[in-house]
Design an enzyme around this catalytic site. Structure first.
Site, PDB file in Angstrom:
ATOM      1  N   TYR A 410       0.811  -1.158   0.239  1.00  0.00           N
ATOM      2  CA  TYR A 410       0.131  -0.229  -0.338  1.00  0.00           C
ATOM      3  C   TYR A 410       0.816   1.513   0.029  1.00  0.00           C
ATOM      4  O   TYR A 410       0.203   2.376  -0.466  1.00  0.00           O
ATOM      5  CB  TYR A 410      -0.958  -0.076   1.024  1.00  0.00           C
ATOM      6  CG  TYR A 410      -2.209  -0.686   1.056  1.00  0.00           C
ATOM      7  CD1 TYR A 410      -3.481  -0.204   0.549  1.00  0.00           C
ATOM      8  CD2 TYR A 410      -2.618  -2.542   1.422  1.00  0.00           C
ATOM      9  CE1 TYR A 410      -4.493  -0.628   0.799  1.00  0.00           C
ATOM     10  CE2 TYR A 410      -3.363  -2.065   1.484  1.00  0.00           C
ATOM     11  CZ  TYR A 410      -4.597  -2.413   0.796  1.00  0.00           C
ATOM     12  OH  TYR A 410      -5.664  -2.745   0.483  1.00  0.00           O
ATOM     13  N   TYR A 414       3.689   5.621  -2.624  1.00  0.00           N
ATOM     14  CA  TYR A 414       4.008   6.852  -1.985  1.00  0.00           C
ATOM     15  C   TYR A 414       5.239   6.527  -1.865  1.00  0.00           C
ATOM     16  O   TYR A 414       6.452   8.289  -2.346  1.00  0.00           O
ATOM     17  CB  TYR A 414       2.739   6.785  -1.517  1.00  0.00           C
ATOM     18  CG  TYR A 414       1.409   6.363  -2.054  1.00  0.00           C
ATOM     19  CD1 TYR A 414       0.545   7.172  -2.431  1.00  0.00           C
ATOM     20  CD2 TYR A 414       1.118   5.507  -1.421  1.00  0.00           C
ATOM     21  CE1 TYR A 414      -0.396   7.235  -2.464  1.00  0.00           C
ATOM     22  CE2 TYR A 414      -0.175   5.423  -1.277  1.00  0.00           C
ATOM     23  CZ  TYR A 414      -1.052   6.241  -2.209  1.00  0.00           C
ATOM     24  OH  TYR A 414      -2.244   6.425  -2.561  1.00  0.00           O
TER      25      TYR A 414
END
EC number: 3.1.-.-
Length: 634
Positions: A410, A414
Site C-alpha cells: 500500500y 508513495y
C-alpha cells in the site's frame, strides 16, 4: 478595433505585446479604454518579478478581451483587484520587499543591516559587581528584545521555544542563559540572517507562483517552473561539487572520492528508498508477530487550504502542513490518554496545486482499531467538517487484508513517487495523469516541492532508532568479539536486514529511548562559530561500554588541491561559497577561484566567472576577510 499593450512576452525573434482590445466606438478615451489600460499597468507594478507580472497581464487581458462575459471589463477588474490583494498579503508577510526578492545583493545588504541592529540592541554593559543572578537576568532580558525584533522580521527566533517553556514552567535560569547567549550570537550574525532571508525569498516567490495559478497540473504540478529549475541547478551544482572533492584520513593513508561515498550513503535516493522499504517491511512483520492489524489512512486539509478552491485563504503549503501536524498531535494525545499506542509510517506528498496531504500506514491491536480511526477522523474533520464533499475527500480509512496484499504494498508506491520512481516507471499519477520516471518530470517536481517548503516527506511513528540501525551496520564482526550477547544479536539482525528482529531486540515498538539497550555514543568536538558545543558520533554505547564504529577521521579536500583541507577543525560545515580567514587559520579551498590567481584575489583583485549556459556573471572578491559572491544576469 483598437489595442493598448499592458505588457510584453518574449517570443522567438522578439517580443509580443500583451494587449487589451476593444471595438469601435468603445475603444475611444470617452468610453474609458485608456483609463482601463492605465489602471491595469498600475496594478501590475505591485506584482514582483517580470515573469509574474507578465503572467498576471495575460490573465487580465484574457478576461478583458472576453467575447462571452456579460461585462468583461468589470470581470477583469475584479480579478485584478483580488489578485493584487492576495499578492499584497504575501509580500506584506515577507521580510523582503519586491526589490529584495529579486536581487541577491539587496538581500545581503539587508542581512547586514538586520545583524547590525541586533548587535546594537544586544550591547550589554556588564559590571564587575554584578552577581551571577543579575548577569543571567540581563542576558534573558536582552534575548527577549532581540527575539521580538527577529520574530517581527521572519516569524521565528532561535531558541524561542526553549525561552517560552522556561517562562511557562520555570527551570534553571543559568542553563537557559547559556542557550540564549548562543541564540543572540546567531541573531547578530549577518550570515545567519542571509540564510533566513534567502529561505524567505524562496518561499515567498513560490507562494506568489501558487496564488497566480502557476502551480497546477495544467501549468507545472506540485512546484513552479522557477522552483523546479532552481532545484535542478542545485542538484547539478551538488554533483559537480561532489565530483571535485575527496576525503583523506588523518594519517594520509586512505583517500576516498566523495562522490563514491555519497553513492553508498542514504543521501543516495535509491539507498534511501531501499532502507525505507526494509524498515516498513520490518514494521509489518513485527506487527504480525504481535497480532496487530494494519490500517491505511489518507488525510486532506480543508478546502480553504487549497489554492484551486474558491475558499482559498492564501495559506502556504508550510502552513497547511503545520495544520495537519497539529491535528495529528491532538489525535495522538487523545489516544495516549486512553493508553492506545500505534506505530507505523507517515508519507507527506503534494496535491497538484502544492497543498500537502498525508498517507499513514498505522499498526495497532485489533481492539484499538475503532477508537484510533474515530480519533483520527474526528480531528481530521474538526475544521469545516460539514463542507461539501468533506466526507469523501477529507478522510479515508482502509483496513488491510493480508490475504489480498501486504501493508508494504500500500505504501510502496508513495515512497517511490516521492524519491526516485524506481519500480513504478510508466505508472500514471492520480493527480496529473502523467507518467512517472526516475530521471525528471513528476519526481523532480515533487523533490522541488519538498525542498522549497522544507517539508519532511517521511516520518516513522514508534519502532526502533534508525540512527542505531545505521551505526551498527558500519561495524565489522571482529569489532564485537568482546561485546555483550545482546549487542551481537542486534548487530546480526541489522547486518542481515531483519528490521522486525531489530525492533524486538531494541525493546519493542513502544519502548522509550531510555529503555533501549543501545544508544548512539557522541563526544564533544569543539565549538561552532556561535559558541555552541558540537557533538561527533564515535559509535554505540551499551551499559557504559562504547563500541567504536568510526575508527578514522577524514578531512574534506579538493581533488586538485591538497594543501588546505576541509575538516571538522577547519569549518567543513560552511557553504562552498562562504569561507572566512581568521587569525592563525588556514585558508579553506572552498572558493571557485583558480589557484594561480587566488593570491591576487586575496590582495584585493576581483575575479569574474562567466556561465554561458545560465547566462550569468559571478563576481568574487574579498571584503572584510570574507569571500563575497554576487551573480548578475547577462
Amino acid at each position: 478595433m483598437r489595442s493598448i499593450a499592458i505588457g510584453h512576452e518574449p517570443i522567438k525573434g522578439g517580443l509580443k505585446p500583451i494587449e487589451l482590445i476593444r471595438p469601435v466606438p468603445f475603444c475611444s478615451p470617452a468610453f474609458g479604454f485608456d483609463k482601463a489600460a492605465e489602471y491595469a499597468k498600475e496594478q501590475l507594478k505591485k506584482i514582483p518579478t517580470t515573469y509574474l507580472r507578465r503572467h498576471a497581464a495575460k490573465l487580465y487581458a484574457a478576461r478583458f478581451n472576453s467575447t462571452t462575459a456579460k461585462n468583461p471589463e468589470k470581470s477583469a477588474n475584479i480579478f485584478m483587484r483580488e489578485l493584487v490583494k492576495r499578492v499584497d498579503q504575501i509580500v506584506t508577510r515577507s521580510p523582503l520587499n519586491i526589490t529584495e526578492l529579486q536581487r541577491d545583493k539587496r538581500r545581503k545588504d539587508k542581512a547586514k543591516q538586520l545583524a547590525l541592529i541586533c548587535q546594537q540592541m544586544g550591547i550589554v554593559d556588564f559590571d564587575k559587581s554584578m552577581t551571577l543572578e543579575q548577569a543571567t537576568a540581563l542576558v534573558i532580558s536582552k534575548y527577549q528584545k532581540l527575539a521580538e525584533f527577529t520574530i517581527n522580521q521572519i516569524d521565528t527566533a532561535p531558541a524561542y521555544s526553549t525561552y517560552e517553556a522556561f517562562m511557562k514552567k520555570g527551570g534553571n535560569p543559568e542553563i537557559l542563559a547559556d542557550k540564549l547567549e548562543i541564540a543572540i550570537r546567531r541573531m547578530t550574525c549577518d550570515k545567519w540572517w542571509q540564510r533566513k532571508l534567502n529561505r524567505a525569498r524562496d518561499m515567498t516567490l513560490e507562494h506568489l507562483n501558487i496564488t497566480l495559478g502557476l502551480v497546477n497540473k495544467k501549468k507545472s504540478p506540485y512546484a513552479s517552473l522557477q522552483a523546479v529549475n532552481e532545484f535542478k541547478y542545485a542538484k547539478k551544482s551538488q554533483q559537480k561539487w561532489l565530483d571535485s572533492m575527496q576525503l583523506e584520513s588523518d594519517d594520509g593513508e586512505t583517500t576516498l572520492d566523495l562522490a563514491e561515498v555519497f553513492k553508498g550513503s542514504v543521501s543516495n535516493p535509491e539507498i534511501r528508498r531501499v532502507e525505507l522499504m526494509v524498515r516498513i517491511r520490518g514494521y509489518e512483520e513485527y506487527a504480525q508477530e504481535q497480532g496487530m492489524k494494519a490500517v491505511f489512512y489518507t488525510i486532506t486539509a480543508p478546502s480553504k487550504y487549497h489554492a484551486n478552491s474558491k475558499k482559498y485563504n492564501n495559506a502556504t503549503p508550510k502552513e497547511t502542513q503545520a495544520f495537519l501536524v497539529n491535528q495529528w498531535a491532538k489525535a495522538r494525545a487523545e489516544l495516549n490518554k486512553i493508553d492506545v499506542p500505534v506505530f507505523g509510517v507517515r508519507v507527506v506528498e503534494p496535491h497538484h496545486d502544492a497543498t500537502p496531504h498525508w498517507h499513514m500506514l498505522l499498526f495497532m491491536l485489533p481492539e484499538h482499531e475503532q477508537v484510533t480511526t474515530k480519533a483520527l477522523r474526528g480531528y481530521a474533520m474538526q475544521i469545516d467538517g460539514d463542507e461539501k464533499g468533506a466526507e469523501q475527500a477529507r478522510f479515508t480509512a482502509e483496513n488491510i487484508d493480508p490475504s489480498k496484499g501486504s501493508a508494504v504494498g500500500y505504501i510502496a508506491k508513495y515512497i517511490s513517487k516521492n524519491i526516485n520512481a524506481n519500480h513504478i516507471e510508466g505508472e500514471k499519477d492520480n493527480e496529473t495523469g502523467g507518467e512517472f520516471n526516475n530521471e525528471n518530470g513528476l519526481v523532480l517536481n515533487v523533490g522541488a516541492w519538498a525542498s522549497r517548503w522544507r517539508i519532511r516527506q517521511f516520518q516513522f511513528v514508534g519502532g526502533a532508532s534508525v540512527g542505531v540501525w545505521r551505526e551498527i551496520r558500519r561495524a565489522k564482526p571482529e569489532m564485537l568479539d568482546k561485546s555483550t550477547d545482546v549487542l551481537r544479536e542486534i548487530f546480526s539482525a541489522a547486518d542481515n536486514s531483519q528490521f522486525a528482529q531489530f525492533i524486538n531486540l531494541m525493546g519493542g515498538a513502544f519502548a522509550k529511548r531510555s529503555e533501549r539497550p543501545i544508544q548512539i555514543s557522541r563526544v564533544a568536538d569543539g565549538l561552532n562559530e556561535y559558541g555552541e558545543e558540537k557533538k561527533r558520533v564515535v559509535g554505540l554505547e551499551s551499559c557504559s561500554n562504547v563500541l567504536k564504529t568510526r575508527l578514522m577521521r577524514f578531512a574534506l579536500k579538493k581533488r586538485s588541491d591538497s594543501d588546505a583541507p576541509w575538516s571538522t577543525e577547519n569549518n567543513c560545515n560552511h557553504p562552498a561559497n562562504d569561507w572566512q580567514i581568521g587569525a592563525g587559520d588556514r585558508l579553506n579551498p572552498i572558493a571557485f577561484i583558480p589557484k594561480e590567481i587566488r593570491n591576487n584575489v586575496l590582495r584585493g583583485a576581483t575575479y569574474y566567472e562567466v556561465d554561458e549556459q545560465l547566462k550569468t556573471i559571478t563576481e568574487f572578491k574579498v571584503k572584510n576577510n570574507q569571500l563575497t559572491q554576487e551573480s548578475i544576469g547577462l
